[in-house]
Design an enzyme around this catalytic site. Sequence first.
Site, PDB file in Angstrom:
ATOM      1  N   LYS A 209       0.857  -1.189   0.000  1.00  0.00           N
ATOM      2  CA  LYS A 209       0.000   0.000   0.000  1.00  0.00           C
ATOM      3  C   LYS A 209       0.883   1.225   0.000  1.00  0.00           C
ATOM      4  O   LYS A 209       2.033   1.173   0.473  1.00  0.00           O
ATOM      5  CB  LYS A 209      -0.890   0.011   1.254  1.00  0.00           C
TER       6      LYS A 209
HETATM    7  P1  NAD Z   1     -13.119   7.553  -2.774  1.00  0.00           P
HETATM    8  O1  NAD Z   1     -12.101   8.603  -2.617  1.00  0.00           O
HETATM    9  O2  NAD Z   1     -13.656   7.286  -4.143  1.00  0.00           O
HETATM   10  O3  NAD Z   1     -14.368   7.843  -1.814  1.00  0.00           O
HETATM   11  C1  NAD Z   1     -14.256   8.055  -0.450  1.00  0.00           C
HETATM   12  C2  NAD Z   1     -15.603   8.567   0.029  1.00  0.00           C
HETATM   13  O4  NAD Z   1     -15.607   8.603   1.458  1.00  0.00           O
HETATM   14  C3  NAD Z   1     -15.896   9.993  -0.441  1.00  0.00           C
HETATM   15  O5  NAD Z   1     -17.263  10.071  -0.817  1.00  0.00           O
HETATM   16  C4  NAD Z   1     -15.646  10.828   0.795  1.00  0.00           C
HETATM   17  O6  NAD Z   1     -16.377  12.041   0.802  1.00  0.00           O
HETATM   18  C5  NAD Z   1     -16.124   9.857   1.870  1.00  0.00           C
HETATM   19  N1  NAD Z   1     -15.663  10.173   3.213  1.00  0.00           N
HETATM   20  C6  NAD Z   1     -14.430  10.556   3.628  1.00  0.00           C
HETATM   21  N2  NAD Z   1     -14.433  10.766   4.957  1.00  0.00           N
HETATM   22  C7  NAD Z   1     -15.689  10.498   5.388  1.00  0.00           C
HETATM   23  C8  NAD Z   1     -16.333  10.529   6.644  1.00  0.00           C
HETATM   24  N3  NAD Z   1     -15.664  10.873   7.739  1.00  0.00           N
HETATM   25  N4  NAD Z   1     -17.649  10.174   6.708  1.00  0.00           N
HETATM   26  C9  NAD Z   1     -18.330   9.807   5.616  1.00  0.00           C
HETATM   27  N5  NAD Z   1     -17.774   9.774   4.387  1.00  0.00           N
HETATM   28  C10 NAD Z   1     -16.483  10.114   4.280  1.00  0.00           C
HETATM   29  O7  NAD Z   1     -12.491   6.239  -2.137  1.00  0.00           O
HETATM   30  P2  NAD Z   1     -12.868   4.721  -2.401  1.00  0.00           P
HETATM   31  O8  NAD Z   1     -11.894   4.205  -3.403  1.00  0.00           O
HETATM   32  O9  NAD Z   1     -14.326   4.575  -2.615  1.00  0.00           O
HETATM   33  O10 NAD Z   1     -12.432   4.096  -1.007  1.00  0.00           O
HETATM   34  C11 NAD Z   1     -13.331   4.022   0.104  1.00  0.00           C
HETATM   35  C12 NAD Z   1     -12.925   2.861   0.967  1.00  0.00           C
HETATM   36  O11 NAD Z   1     -12.945   1.670   0.172  1.00  0.00           O
HETATM   37  C13 NAD Z   1     -11.501   2.950   1.540  1.00  0.00           C
HETATM   38  O12 NAD Z   1     -11.459   2.334   2.797  1.00  0.00           O
HETATM   39  C14 NAD Z   1     -10.696   2.145   0.546  1.00  0.00           C
HETATM   40  O13 NAD Z   1      -9.478   1.665   1.101  1.00  0.00           O
HETATM   41  C15 NAD Z   1     -11.684   1.036   0.258  1.00  0.00           C
HETATM   42  N6  NAD Z   1     -11.410   0.293  -0.973  1.00  0.00           N
HETATM   43  C16 NAD Z   1     -11.373   0.909  -2.172  1.00  0.00           C
HETATM   44  C17 NAD Z   1     -11.081   0.153  -3.306  1.00  0.00           C
HETATM   45  C18 NAD Z   1     -11.059   0.748  -4.683  1.00  0.00           C
HETATM   46  O14 NAD Z   1     -10.869  -0.012  -5.638  1.00  0.00           O
HETATM   47  N7  NAD Z   1     -11.278   2.037  -4.862  1.00  0.00           N
HETATM   48  C19 NAD Z   1     -10.838  -1.222  -3.194  1.00  0.00           C
HETATM   49  C20 NAD Z   1     -10.917  -1.822  -1.939  1.00  0.00           C
HETATM   50  C21 NAD Z   1     -11.197  -1.048  -0.842  1.00  0.00           C
END
Ligand code: NAD
Length: 420
Positions: A110
């Site tokens: 990561k």
């Molecule tokens: P992203 O940047 O697309 O979205 C993150 C979202 O979370 C945004 O809408 C943001 O406004 C919101 N957010 C941030 N702080 C917040 C809070 N305190 N309360 C409520 N909402 C809040 O990111 P993503 O890629 O969707 O990632 C989100 C989660 O999913 C993370 O934990 C990431 O590690 C995990 N994840 C993502 C992927 C991927 O392929 N993108 C894969 C596996 C896991």
Amino acid sequence: MGVLTQTIKTAYDSAMENFELAADALNLSLDVRNMIKYPERILQVTLPVRMDNGHIQKFEGYRVQHSTARGPAKGGIRYHPGVTLDEVKALATWMTWKCAVVNIPFGGGKGGVTCNPKEMSLTELEHLTRRYASAILPLIGPEQDIPAPDVYTNSQVMAWIMDTYSMTKGYPIPGVVTGKPIALGGSLGRNEATGRGVFYTLQCAADHLRIPINGAKAVVQGFGNAGSIAAQLLDSHHAYVIAVSDSRGCVYNANGLDIPALINHKEMTGSVVGMANSEPIKSQEMMALDCDILIPAALENMIDAANAHDVKAEIVGEAANGPITPEADAILEAKGIFVIPDILCNAGGVTVSYFEWVQDEQHLFWEAQDVYNRLERVMKNSFSEVLKIHLDRKVSMRTAANMLGISRVAEATTLRGLYP
Ligand code: NAD
């Protein structure tokens, strides 16, 4: 996040605690634990970047390779003001077990940069990204360590990393990152893969618990890549997504939010706040709503000992990594809530990243339906394997998933033996 957090436990503490629970259940020797538990390599970099005002600002960045026992390190890059080495270590550790749970030939890694991309121009983000890419260049590569998008990074950021890496090598190397734009060797279906994988595991959990998705009430915390796609799929399968939040606030409609319109609204305004036919509610109220499915899809430690008692959902699908602390896990388990753990629930992203890497290596690209079919097979098979351990061994779904992932890493490590 819960209001009354008593002990400040970090994400890495949680990762280590959950590792030991599963290692105990597997009866792993101390020797094997010592070989697989800790990050193999940690790189910390300082990134001077010229900002639009002409001044140079310094950022801290990290790349952690937790394991390469089963293949190249694999894992996203996060841009967020809260990024710390501790967090990146935790996320890298979870990637190792996650890749092993879905049985793809990758280890775990990561990266992250402590920054606030929302306050940066596109030019500043490009400069930061290229400097970060060149700083971690000795670690990354299609056979070594393959980054992907995570919170507040996207396909454009991956394109800049791919270009920076390729320019230094002298020829195009698309396989150095996944989650790229399609025009640069990205895979169809990668953008929605995490949310789609979340949805497949929710379908499996709902089947297991005999809760129809059609008519179920769902709440989604975090409306980015993972959360919005999961919400969209639930909505298109006739569930009611009654509340959604992002970093700026939460919106609620007891009869179900109009998800396609909400996605549009977020695209236009940058937030879910202010959506038509919705009322604002507080984050604590949202987590306590009466619903069938709760999807934390934002950041770590959002459900802790202070708010876990309030959760009323029957299924919690961890789209985010590490959203539930170990203390909260115990509370949810005592309440009989079925948790689909992160390393299973959100593994769709890395699974299609693997498909993307395979396509890049072969220079042969698949149709979207082919990607979806393969993803569905991987997610549903992995769910069945974890569920079987959960039922046979009478352990939580999290421990069951960790047992599956950790046992595969332990097997590979033991077969390889100890060098030198
Ligand atoms: P992203 O940047 O697309 O979205 C993150 C979202 O979370 C945004 O809408 C943001 O406004 C919101 N957010 C941030 N702080 C917040 C809070 N305190 N309360 C409520 N909402 C809040 O990111 P993503 O890629 O969707 O990632 C989100 C989660 O999913 C993370 O934990 C990431 O590690 C995990 N994840 C993502 C992927 C991927 O392929 N993108 C894969 C596996 C896991």
